[in-house]
Write a protein that holds these residues in place. Structure first.
Motif: not given
Length: 244
Positions: A91, A109, A111, A149-151, A153, A168-170, A172
């Motif tokens: 991460t 925030r 990955t 992947d990124y996360y 929020t 929220h968005e996620s 690759s």
């Protein structure tokens, strides 16, 4: 007399040959190939993103784990070659300053990456006793990412009394998107290559403990505008293992 001299020469030659065979500088008959399992706690350390004369820390260092297997093959003396295979989960965090976002507050925030590494290490071991020895090794590491992947929020501060709006968005990091960069800086490469340096101890015949560092050698920016944009990944590991 002649027979005595010939016999003495034969004994001396045999003794010399035995001594040479047992000399660890030339060869070490105590060496044997072995298979080992490894478990590591690690920290992924992304380098700075460089573009022109500007450098920016886009990511903060993160934590992860890896598990794998190695095969140690003696070459000559105490030199060995050690290929391996390890699976990793790591991460990192986007380096975003809340003050710059004004009414935006980041709840998450990060990955999260998963993949495999294939190290091929050339090493040398120093044997202090049958139960303790040190070994140093260095060599290239091929990395192949399965996912990254990124996360994101965030909460928008509407007012002191109102409710915050959460977004929220996620996705690759290997696909082009607005969070992997700006302009032509979009997406990361799945394949990476690093140079590893390690030092470790073998003790109680079967156990291993060591540390290692990977220095990234390949630009991770997929669309780098002919090298104008660049970023490399580094890694630190603390490893425990068992040799069969």
């Amino acid at each position: 007399m002649k027979k005595t001299i010939l016999l003495a020469m034969a004994v001396a030659a045999g003794a010399t040959g035995t001594a040479m065979a047992a000399n660890p500088v030339l060869d070490n008959p105590e060496n044997r190939p072995y298979v080992g399992v490894r478990l590591s706690a690690e920290s992924s350390i992304p380098g700075t993103l460089s573009f022109g004369n500007t450098k920016e820390n886009v990511f903060d260092a993160g934590a992860g784990i890896s598990a794998g297997i190695i095969y140690n093959q003696p070459i000559v003396a105490n030199f060995t070659v050690e290929p391996g295979l390890e699976l990793y989960y790591n991460t990192t965090k986007f380096n975003i300053n809340d003050d710059m976002m004004q009414d935006m507050h980041w709840k998450a925030r990060s990955t999260r990456s998963f993949g495999m590494r294939i190290p091929v290490m050339l090493g040398y071991h120093f044997d202090f006793s049958k139960n303790f020895g040190l070994n140093v090794a260095t060599g290239p590491v091929l990395k192949v990412g399965f996912s990254d992947d990124y996360y994101l929020t965030s909460e928008t501060r509407i007012d002191d009394a109102g409710e915050a709006y959460r977004f929220h968005e996620s996705g690759s990091m290997y696909n082009d998107n607005e969070y992997t960069g700006a302009g032509e800086v979009n997406a990361f490469n799945r394949v990476d290559c690093a140079w590893r340096i390690s030092i470790g101890a073998n003790f109680l015949k079967h156990y291993y403990a060591g540390i290692s560092g990977d220095l990234g050698m390949v630009n991770q920016i997929k669309h780098s505008n002919n090298g104008a944009y660049s970023m490399k990944n580094n890694l630190f590991q603390f490893t425990l293992g068992y040799n069969f």
